[in-house]
Design an enzyme around this catalytic site. Structure first.
Site, PDB file in Angstrom:
ATOM      1  N   CYS A  88     -21.392  27.141  62.074  1.00 48.02           N
ATOM      2  CA  CYS A  88     -20.334  28.000  62.593  1.00 48.02           C
ATOM      3  C   CYS A  88     -20.039  29.098  61.580  1.00 48.02           C
ATOM      4  CB  CYS A  88     -19.076  27.203  62.928  1.00 48.02           C
ATOM      5  SG  CYS A  88     -17.886  27.056  61.597  1.00 48.02           S
ATOM      6  N   GLU A  89     -19.847  30.301  62.101  1.00 50.48           N
ATOM      7  CA  GLU A  89     -19.680  31.443  61.207  1.00 50.48           C
ATOM      8  C   GLU A  89     -18.296  31.497  60.572  1.00 50.48           C
ATOM      9  OE1 GLU A  89     -20.590  34.814  63.594  1.00 50.48           O
ATOM     10  OE2 GLU A  89     -18.531  35.080  64.289  1.00 50.48           O
ATOM     11  N   HIS A  90     -17.374  30.699  61.054  1.00 48.30           N
ATOM     12  CA  HIS A  90     -16.026  30.726  60.486  1.00 48.30           C
ATOM     13  C   HIS A  90     -15.887  29.849  59.259  1.00 48.30           C
ATOM     14  CE1 HIS A  90     -15.091  31.713  64.888  1.00 48.30           C
ATOM     15  NE2 HIS A  90     -15.063  32.832  64.191  1.00 48.30           N
ATOM     16  N   HIS A  91     -16.603  28.731  59.246  1.00 46.26           N
ATOM     17  CA  HIS A  91     -16.465  27.778  58.134  1.00 46.26           C
ATOM     18  C   HIS A  91     -17.798  27.471  57.463  1.00 46.26           C
ATOM     19  CE1 HIS A  91     -13.220  26.986  61.091  1.00 46.26           C
ATOM     20  NE2 HIS A  91     -12.464  26.955  60.001  1.00 46.26           N
ATOM     21  N   GLN A 129     -20.599  29.266  69.145  1.00 45.39           N
ATOM     22  CA  GLN A 129     -21.342  28.666  70.261  1.00 45.39           C
ATOM     23  C   GLN A 129     -21.452  29.631  71.452  1.00 45.39           C
ATOM     24  OE1 GLN A 129     -20.145  24.635  71.258  1.00 45.39           O
ATOM     25  NE2 GLN A 129     -21.013  24.824  73.303  1.00 45.39           N
ATOM     26  N   HIS A 157     -18.427  20.245  66.794  1.00 44.40           N
ATOM     27  CA  HIS A 157     -18.256  21.138  65.652  1.00 44.40           C
ATOM     28  C   HIS A 157     -17.652  20.393  64.467  1.00 44.40           C
ATOM     29  CE1 HIS A 157     -18.919  25.087  67.807  1.00 44.40           C
ATOM     30  NE2 HIS A 157     -18.934  24.197  68.785  1.00 44.40           N
ATOM     31  N   CYS A 159     -16.409  21.555  61.874  1.00 43.77           N
ATOM     32  CA  CYS A 159     -15.170  22.166  61.381  1.00 43.77           C
ATOM     33  C   CYS A 159     -13.958  21.636  62.147  1.00 43.77           C
ATOM     34  CB  CYS A 159     -15.244  23.687  61.433  1.00 43.77           C
ATOM     35  SG  CYS A 159     -15.473  24.376  63.064  1.00 43.77           S
TER      36      CYS A 159
END
Ligand SMILES: [Zn+2]
Length: 199
Positions: A88-91, A129, A157, A159
């Site tokens: 995931c690009e956020h975490h 996603q 996920h 995260c």
């Protein structure tokens, strides 16, 4: 050639640079980088990260075009339960699950092994996603130009599971449909055929 070897062969400078940054991170979180179990960790972590993001260097369109064959078959082709691992690009934590993909040929079919490869090309990047679903859908639609294409992804996920809300059992489902699959009956036929796998 194993993917790790090719990375070592072509990206020594990048690997070393990422390795040094991981050393910093391990130090910053209060660990001792020189501890026996951690001595080789920065290098391993660097190689793992480069492996997991190698999709940036791969061309999904070329992979598809290299395995397209003229064929008059025009029924639905479904590839179910494609294993999927992404970050995931956020975490920058993993999300993983399954992709189910279908298309209805329009003069061309594609080698079946290429569909999971396309999934990997887009999954081995920093992703969300929703965009992963869209990337796969648009790539197949624009390259193969089928009568229709459908993509469903179910994923968990890390995260969400490891931090914050800690919803251990939640699965996120995303989907995209083009062409014939925009018709409710075709879409339902596809969803019925994969439904034994839907959570
Ligand atoms: Zn996340």
């Amino acid at each position: 050639m194993a993917p790790y070897q090719s990375l070592e062969e072509y990206n020594i400078d990048i690997t070393n640079d990422v390795k040094e940054r991981y050393e910093r991170i391990i130090d910053e979180i209060g660990e001792d980088v020189s501890r026996e179990g951690l001595v080789k960790t920065p290098e391993r972590a660097a190689k793992a990260m480069l492996f997991l993001t190698q999709g940036y260097k791969q061309n999904a369109v070329e992979i598809l075009k290299g395995a397209m064959f003229k064929e008059s078959y025009d029924e639905m082709v479904i590839i179910k339960d494609i294993e999927l691992y992404s970050l995931c690009e956020h975490h920058m934590l993993p999300f993983f699950g399954k992709a189910h993909i279908a298309y209805i040929p329009n003069g061309y079919i594609v080698g079946l092994s290429k569909i999971p490869r396309i999934v990997d090309v887009f999954a081995r990047r920093l992703q969300v996603q929703e965009r992963l679903t869209h990337d796969i859908l648009e790539c197949l639609n624009n390259t193969l130009k089928p009568q229709g294409v459908a993509v469903v992804i179910e994923a968990s996920h890390m995260c969400m599971m490891m931090r914050g809300v800690q919803k251990q059992n939640s699965v996120t489902t995303t989907s995209g449909f083009r062409g014939q699959f925009e018709k409710i009956e075709t879409r339902n036929e596809f969803l019925k055929l994969i439904s034994s796998n839907l959570s």
